[in-house]
Design a protein around this motif. Structure first.
Motif, short mmCIF file in Angstrom:
data_model
loop_
_atom_site.label_atom_id
_atom_site.label_comp_id
_atom_site.label_asym_id
_atom_site.label_seq_id
_atom_site.Cartn_x
_atom_site.Cartn_y
_atom_site.Cartn_z
N ASP A 36 0.81 -1.21 0.00
CA ASP A 36 0.00 0.00 0.00
C ASP A 36 0.85 1.26 0.00
N VAL A 37 2.16 1.12 0.08
CA VAL A 37 3.05 2.28 0.09
C VAL A 37 3.13 2.91 -1.29
N SER A 75 11.83 7.12 -12.19
CA SER A 75 11.17 7.34 -10.91
C SER A 75 9.70 6.94 -10.96
N LEU A 76 9.19 6.66 -12.15
CA LEU A 76 7.79 6.25 -12.33
C LEU A 76 7.64 4.74 -12.47
N ARG A 77 8.73 4.00 -12.39
CA ARG A 77 8.73 2.58 -12.75
C ARG A 77 7.80 1.70 -11.93
N CYS A 78 7.44 2.11 -10.71
CA CYS A 78 6.57 1.27 -9.88
C CYS A 78 5.16 1.14 -10.46
N ARG A 79 4.78 2.01 -11.35
CA ARG A 79 3.47 1.91 -12.00
C ARG A 79 3.58 1.72 -13.51
N PRO A 103 8.93 -1.16 -3.35
CA PRO A 103 7.73 -0.53 -2.78
C PRO A 103 8.00 0.37 -1.58
N GLU A 104 9.08 0.12 -0.87
CA GLU A 104 9.42 0.97 0.27
C GLU A 104 9.90 2.35 -0.18
#
Length: 166
Positions: A36-37, A75-79, A103-104
């Motif tokens: 959820d982070v 910096s956008l790679r998590c989505r 995710p952290e």
């Protein structure tokens, strides 16, 4: 520019709130998965829109080699699900690997190095233009952005936007 700065500040404040919540939950003994982070997709899309005019990629010349760097959008790679691109065409015939998301620290980009997976190297002056399109983790896509190296580009990273299409 003020709008972009204020969005960036809001994103940073939101991220600090998540970090504080994460630290507080760890102190209370919670060890649940922290998926959820990762902020909502809309935050990432807004950041991409704000970055697009300055460049999702940069060009630079080092030791006679042309460097194309995808770090500005890492910096956008998590989505991100995929980054499509093409060199000197609008075909979007290539795909760029997305580094794993932490995710952290969802916005962290590792220190710049020529050996990072988001940096490509070409013989000097090879790439005249680059088209880029982002595919998000929900399957939606960004508009296609077009860039060319800045005139007299040297060691300083730079990209000149040629525009985009819907």
């Amino acid at each position: 520019m003020f709008r972009s700065f204020s969005r960036l500040c809001l994103t940073a404040i939101w991220g600090l709130g998540l970090t504080s919540a994460s630290i507080a939950s760890e102190k209370q003994g919670f060890t649940a998965e922290r998926s959820d982070v990762i902020p909502p997709l809309e935050i990432f899309k807004t950041m991409a829109d704000d970055l697009q005019p300055q460049g999702w990629i940069t060009f630079q010349t080092l030791d006679g080699k042309q460097i194309v760097n995808f770090a500005p959008i890492m910096s956008l790679r998590c989505r991100l699900k995929e980054i499509k691109y093409s060199i000197d065409s609008k075909d979007l015939d290539k795909s760029f690997p997305i580094p794993d998301c932490d995710p952290e620290y969802p916005f962290r980009v590792e220190a710049q190095s020529i050996h990072q997976p988001y940096i490509m190297e070409f013989p000097g002056g090879t790439v005249q233009a680059l088209a880029v399109q982002l595919t998000w983790d929900d399957g939606s896509t960004s508009k296609i952005a077009y860039y060319e190296p800045c005139r007299a580009v040297g060691a300083a990273p730079c990209a000149y936007p040629l525009g985009s299409n819907e």
